[in-house]
Design an enzyme around this catalytic site. Structure first.
Site, mmCIF file in Angstrom:
data_model
loop_
_atom_site.group_PDB
_atom_site.id
_atom_site.type_symbol
_atom_site.label_atom_id
_atom_site.label_comp_id
_atom_site.label_asym_id
_atom_site.label_seq_id
_atom_site.Cartn_x
_atom_site.Cartn_y
_atom_site.Cartn_z
ATOM 1 N N SER A 153 -71.817 -100.284 48.363
ATOM 2 C CA SER A 153 -71.530 -101.714 48.239
ATOM 3 C C SER A 153 -70.026 -101.922 48.343
ATOM 4 O O SER A 153 -69.237 -101.065 47.907
ATOM 5 C CB SER A 153 -72.022 -102.259 46.901
ATOM 6 O OG SER A 153 -71.559 -103.584 46.689
ATOM 7 N N TYR A 194 -71.606 -101.167 37.748
ATOM 8 C CA TYR A 194 -72.237 -101.165 39.066
ATOM 9 C C TYR A 194 -71.224 -100.776 40.144
ATOM 10 O O TYR A 194 -71.491 -99.921 40.997
ATOM 11 C CB TYR A 194 -72.812 -102.545 39.363
ATOM 12 C CG TYR A 194 -73.355 -102.708 40.764
ATOM 13 C CD1 TYR A 194 -74.598 -102.199 41.108
ATOM 14 C CD2 TYR A 194 -72.631 -103.386 41.735
ATOM 15 C CE1 TYR A 194 -75.103 -102.343 42.395
ATOM 16 C CE2 TYR A 194 -73.122 -103.538 43.025
ATOM 17 C CZ TYR A 194 -74.359 -103.019 43.344
ATOM 18 O OH TYR A 194 -74.849 -103.158 44.617
#
Length: 262
Positions: free
Chosen positions: A140, A153
């Site tokens: 990501s 995350y």
């Protein structure tokens, strides 16, 4: 006629994983689809089998559970037909760091880091022996941006990028292609599961556009594919600056600015 390798895809019941399954089936690859939701996997498998006439196996697994993870590892180690791993399964988080409970943190890291790494480790020796194969790790852009606030995350996704770059250095001389794919916000169920309303986000990419762009990078054998990055030179500059930084690190002595002043 060359037989295409099978592809094992994690997180395949929806979103990015299901779209990868569709695209690889279109290309003629047999599939092993891995996710927790067996009903949705069965429905996807039936549709792809009817449309593309490839062999599809469903493997229900929760990769945060040791027994399920071990079963998928065994399949990757032992099945010589599997030559492509799409390491897609992952989860996001909601709330700031101080709101994260210990169990939530452990589950996030177990899925995004531990499971992804162990699956890559399970298939890599066999691919090296064969001298061919591919590992695709879904990261990501959050892993590049602590400013986005998704601290744990983002840290897991920074790990995915580093792991992929390291694996490339180790495995590419042995014929193995490793790709890190770094999406930005993509319209998938990961947001709802994290308690985040995707409609509150701006500039959300359609999942089909994301995967199609990632596959262009795959076909070009890119090492890092960032579908939403419009100025490719930005990544080249960042990587070049990183390598320049390494050339300036001299380990024998502390930098002058850190030495005690008389």
């Amino acid at each position: 006629m060359t037989t295409l390798p099978s592809a094992l895809i994690t997180g395949a019941s929806s979103g990015i994983g299901a779209t990868y399954a569709e695209r690889f089936a279109q290309r003629g690859h047999d599939l092993v689809l891995v996710a927790r939701d067996e009903r949705r996997l069965d429905a996807l498998a039936a549709r792809l089998l009817k449309t593309h006439n490839v062999k599809i196996e469903v493997l229900r697994a929760d990769l945060t559970q040791q027994s399920d993870l071990a079963a998928v590892e065994a399949r990757l180690r032992d099945d010589p037909r599997i030559g492509v791993l799409i390491n897609n399964a992952g989860m996001a988080q909601s709330g700031g760091f101080v709101q994260q409970g210990a169990q939530d943190i452990e589950r996030l890291i177990t899925l995004n880091v531990t499971a992804l790494t162990r699956l890559a480790a399970a298939i890599a020796p066999r691919l090296v022996q064969a001298g061919a194969g591919a590992i695709v790790n879904i990261g990501s852009v959050v892993g590049l941006a602590p400013e986005f606030g998704m601290t744990v995350y983002g840290a897991t996704k920074a790990f995915v990028l580093f792991l992929s770059q390291g694996l490339n250095l180790e495995l590419s001389p042995k014929g193995i292609y490793v790709q890190a794919v770094l999406p930005a916000a993509t319209r998938t169920e990961i947001w709802e599961r994290a308690g985040i309303d995707v409609n509150t986000l701006s500039e959300v990419m359609d999942v089909n556009e994301l995967v199609d762009a990632a596959l262009v990078g795959y076909d070009r054998r890119e090492l890092v594919t960032i579908p939403p990055l419009h100025v490719a030179e930005r990544w080249d500059a960042l990587d070049g600056a990183r390598q320049g930084l390494l050339s300036d690190i001299r380990q024998a002595h502390a930098a002058d600015r850190y030495r005690a002043q008389a």
